[in-house]
Write a protein that holds these residues in place. Structure first.
Motif, PDB file in Angstrom:
ATOM      1  N   THR A 187     -14.898  -4.072 -19.658  1.00  0.00           N
ATOM      2  CA  THR A 187     -15.667  -4.726 -18.601  1.00  0.00           C
ATOM      3  C   THR A 187     -14.886  -4.796 -17.290  1.00  0.00           C
ATOM      4  N   LEU A 188     -13.657  -5.259 -17.359  1.00  0.00           N
ATOM      5  CA  LEU A 188     -12.867  -5.495 -16.156  1.00  0.00           C
ATOM      6  C   LEU A 188     -12.522  -4.196 -15.436  1.00  0.00           C
ATOM      7  N   LYS A 189     -12.331  -3.119 -16.184  1.00  0.00           N
ATOM      8  CA  LYS A 189     -11.957  -1.860 -15.525  1.00  0.00           C
ATOM      9  C   LYS A 189     -13.091  -1.359 -14.625  1.00  0.00           C
ATOM     10  N   ASN A 190     -14.317  -1.715 -14.907  1.00  0.00           N
ATOM     11  CA  ASN A 190     -15.431  -1.279 -14.060  1.00  0.00           C
ATOM     12  C   ASN A 190     -15.333  -1.878 -12.663  1.00  0.00           C
ATOM     13  N   VAL A 191     -14.861  -3.119 -12.568  1.00  0.00           N
ATOM     14  CA  VAL A 191     -14.710  -3.766 -11.267  1.00  0.00           C
ATOM     15  C   VAL A 191     -13.586  -3.086 -10.486  1.00  0.00           C
ATOM     16  N   ILE A 192     -12.494  -2.778 -11.162  1.00  0.00           N
ATOM     17  CA  ILE A 192     -11.378  -2.100 -10.493  1.00  0.00           C
ATOM     18  C   ILE A 192     -11.781  -0.678 -10.104  1.00  0.00           C
ATOM     19  N   ALA A 193     -12.631  -0.038 -10.891  1.00  0.00           N
ATOM     20  CA  ALA A 193     -13.111   1.304 -10.541  1.00  0.00           C
ATOM     21  C   ALA A 193     -13.928   1.283  -9.260  1.00  0.00           C
ATOM     22  N   LEU A 194     -14.664   0.202  -9.017  1.00  0.00           N
ATOM     23  CA  LEU A 194     -15.361   0.065  -7.744  1.00  0.00           C
ATOM     24  C   LEU A 194     -14.345   0.068  -6.594  1.00  0.00           C
ATOM     25  N   ALA A 195     -13.243  -0.649  -6.772  1.00  0.00           N
ATOM     26  CA  ALA A 195     -12.206  -0.692  -5.741  1.00  0.00           C
ATOM     27  C   ALA A 195     -11.582   0.680  -5.540  1.00  0.00           C
ATOM     28  N   SER A 196     -11.334   1.387  -6.638  1.00  0.00           N
ATOM     29  CA  SER A 196     -10.772   2.730  -6.535  1.00  0.00           C
ATOM     30  C   SER A 196     -11.708   3.658  -5.778  1.00  0.00           C
ATOM     31  N   GLY A 197     -12.997   3.555  -6.062  1.00  0.00           N
ATOM     32  CA  GLY A 197     -13.968   4.355  -5.332  1.00  0.00           C
ATOM     33  C   GLY A 197     -14.013   3.998  -3.857  1.00  0.00           C
ATOM     34  N   MET A 198     -13.870   2.706  -3.557  1.00  0.00           N
ATOM     35  CA  MET A 198     -13.893   2.277  -2.157  1.00  0.00           C
ATOM     36  C   MET A 198     -12.776   2.924  -1.348  1.00  0.00           C
ATOM     37  N   VAL A 199     -11.559   2.957  -1.908  1.00  0.00           N
ATOM     38  CA  VAL A 199     -10.456   3.539  -1.144  1.00  0.00           C
ATOM     39  C   VAL A 199     -10.660   5.043  -0.971  1.00  0.00           C
ATOM     40  N   ASP A 200     -11.294   5.683  -1.953  1.00  0.00           N
ATOM     41  CA  ASP A 200     -11.632   7.098  -1.790  1.00  0.00           C
ATOM     42  C   ASP A 200     -12.653   7.272  -0.671  1.00  0.00           C
ATOM     43  N   GLY A 201     -13.659   6.386  -0.659  1.00  0.00           N
ATOM     44  CA  GLY A 201     -14.671   6.461   0.380  1.00  0.00           C
ATOM     45  C   GLY A 201     -14.120   6.197   1.768  1.00  0.00           C
ATOM     46  N   LEU A 202     -13.051   5.409   1.839  1.00  0.00           N
ATOM     47  CA  LEU A 202     -12.399   5.131   3.114  1.00  0.00           C
ATOM     48  C   LEU A 202     -11.488   6.268   3.560  1.00  0.00           C
ATOM     49  N   GLY A 203     -11.287   7.256   2.679  1.00  0.00           N
ATOM     50  CA  GLY A 203     -10.447   8.388   3.026  1.00  0.00           C
ATOM     51  C   GLY A 203      -8.977   8.180   2.739  1.00  0.00           C
ATOM     52  N   ALA A 204      -8.646   7.191   1.919  1.00  0.00           N
ATOM     53  CA  ALA A 204      -7.245   6.937   1.582  1.00  0.00           C
ATOM     54  C   ALA A 204      -6.731   7.998   0.612  1.00  0.00           C
ATOM     55  N   GLY A 205      -5.428   7.989   0.387  1.00  0.00           N
ATOM     56  CA  GLY A 205      -4.818   9.018  -0.453  1.00  0.00           C
ATOM     57  C   GLY A 205      -4.444   8.528  -1.835  1.00  0.00           C
ATOM     58  N   ASP A 206      -3.646   9.354  -2.511  1.00  0.00           N
ATOM     59  CA  ASP A 206      -3.261   9.054  -3.893  1.00  0.00           C
ATOM     60  C   ASP A 206      -2.374   7.806  -3.984  1.00  0.00           C
ATOM     61  N   ASN A 207      -1.550   7.562  -2.966  1.00  0.00           N
ATOM     62  CA  ASN A 207      -0.717   6.352  -2.987  1.00  0.00           C
ATOM     63  C   ASN A 207      -1.582   5.101  -3.077  1.00  0.00           C
ATOM     64  N   THR A 208      -2.641   5.064  -2.270  1.00  0.00           N
ATOM     65  CA  THR A 208      -3.516   3.890  -2.251  1.00  0.00           C
ATOM     66  C   THR A 208      -4.243   3.748  -3.577  1.00  0.00           C
ATOM     67  N   ARG A 209      -4.750   4.867  -4.078  1.00  0.00           N
ATOM     68  CA  ARG A 209      -5.452   4.816  -5.364  1.00  0.00           C
ATOM     69  C   ARG A 209      -4.516   4.327  -6.463  1.00  0.00           C
ATOM     70  N   ALA A 210      -3.279   4.812  -6.491  1.00  0.00           N
ATOM     71  CA  ALA A 210      -2.317   4.380  -7.508  1.00  0.00           C
ATOM     72  C   ALA A 210      -2.037   2.889  -7.402  1.00  0.00           C
ATOM     73  N   ALA A 211      -1.950   2.389  -6.176  1.00  0.00           N
ATOM     74  CA  ALA A 211      -1.719   0.954  -5.989  1.00  0.00           C
ATOM     75  C   ALA A 211      -2.879   0.133  -6.523  1.00  0.00           C
ATOM     76  N   VAL A 212      -4.101   0.561  -6.227  1.00  0.00           N
ATOM     77  CA  VAL A 212      -5.286  -0.156  -6.707  1.00  0.00           C
ATOM     78  C   VAL A 212      -5.334  -0.153  -8.234  1.00  0.00           C
TER      79      VAL A 212
END
Length: 365
Positions: A187-212
């Motif tokens: 359940t909880l990973k789905n909420v974090i996956a939304l955050a991961s998608g958001m940083v992708d949508g913002l154009g961030a890179g792998d560093n940001t995704r790894a941090a999230v």
């Protein structure tokens, strides 16, 4: 256990699990849609959700709930959290005695904040309840790629029997008796996956995704253990494994929604155009409520919920998170510092964690 398997729910994952079970036992798939039933029975396919993939030729489908479950020895529930209770209530009167019921749903019931196994225990209390969860993308499994999963049941004998029912040459199933940890991880990973998608949508890179992903896993661990799950479960397939797959795969519904939010779209319009459910959209508010109830700090989840509700943009949420006060990363380091300063107040795990976070928020670094 020599089982006849009934899978309830003809979405992509329910259909895939039915396909897997059909390799080992006679299996029936219950669907609401007569067109899906006809496609499964006549063409061994589910074009609505799994177009281009062939299903096991012995898999059969029906729209009749009694016909599906009346002779089943295993019932698998593959319906969204919003419909789970109603469908479970429809199935319960027809269940044979003591048949185990396994959830595939990675969400929480809005209002009650219950996990799906808790709903099973309420609606069908005489039936062992468990969950199948892990880093499982339906189309990859149907394409023949190797995958692993976890069957979590309180009774190890039942779990081992179900393990044999669901395992195939390319789908390896582990067992775990930590139902709470496995269910919350999914359940909880789905909420974090939304955050991961958001940083992708913002154009961030792998560093940001790894941090999230990494800090998101820390949030999952905090709430999961506060609610009774085990840390090793949340570091395994049901937690970290599922988190990685959901945060990185373009097949992930929750990541897709997050990416669209990162591009400035509204949650309601993104969800409205989808044919399947992104559970993280509905779970985010419940997770924030549970975090407050258990005294657990979950800043990523809180910002995700704010974006989903339209109170912030993804860009604003990112700014808030990056502007948070710096602190030591290991949770143990913060707790250790607190114990040195106020040993007389470290009387319980819950109060200790709450006081540590209060101290960390006001203490300069």
């Amino acid at each position: 256990m020599s089982s006849r398997v009934a899978v309830i729910g003809g979405g992509s994952w329910g259909t895939t699990v039915a396909h897997l079970a059909a390799h080992n036992e006679p299996t029936v798939l219950w669907c609401r849609d007569p067109k899906t039933v006809a496609a499964v029975n006549e063409h061994h396919a589910n074009p609505r959700y799994l177009d281009g993939f062939e299903l096991h030729p012995l898999l059969r489908a029906t729209t009749n709930m009694e016909q599906a479950v009346a002779e089943a020895e295993v019932v698998v529930m593959g319906v969204p959290s919003s419909a789970f209770r109603a469908v479970m209530e429809k199935a319960a009167p027809h269940l044979p005695p003591w048949v185990p019921v396994v959830s595939l749903t990675k969400g929480l019931e809005m209002g009650t904040r219950l996990r799906m196994t808790e709903i099973i225990n309420q609606v069908a209390p005489a039936h062992p309840a468990g969950i199948l969860t892990g880093p499982n993308l339906a189309k990859e499994i149907l394409a023949g790629h190797a995958a692993t999963s976890v069957i979590a049941m309180a009774d190890d004998t039942v779990a081992t029997a179900l393990q044999r029912v669901l395992t195939t040459d390319l789908f390896r199933v582990y067992t775990n008796d930590d139902v709470i940890g496995c269910e919350l991880g999914g359940t909880l990973k789905n909420v974090i996956a939304l955050a991961s998608g958001m940083v992708d949508g913002l154009g961030a890179g792998d560093n940001t995704r790894a941090a999230v992903i990494t800090r998101g896993l820390a949030e999952m661990g905090r709430l999961g253990t506060a609610m009774g799950g085990r840390a090793d479960t949340l570091a395994g397939l049901a937690g970290m494994g599922d988190l990685l797959a959901t945060c990185m795969s373009p097949q992930s519904r929750n990541r897709h929604v997050g990416e669209q939010l990162g591009r400035g779209r509204k949650a309601k319009e993104v969800v409205a155009e989808m044919d399947q459910v992104a559970e993280g959209v509905f779970a985010s508010g419940v997770v924030v409520e549970l975090a407050a109830e258990h005294g657990v700090e979950m800043p990523i989840s809180a910002e995700v919920h704010a974006v989903v509700r339209g109170r912030r943009t993804a860009a604003e949420a990112s700014t808030v998170l990056m502007g948070r006060q710096s602190r030591p990363e290991p949770e143990a380091a913060r707790a250790s510092r607190f114990r040195r300063l106020w040993p007389e107040k470290a009387e319980s795990k819950g109060s200790r964690l709450r006081r540590v976070w209060q101290f960390a928020r006001r203490s300069p670094r």
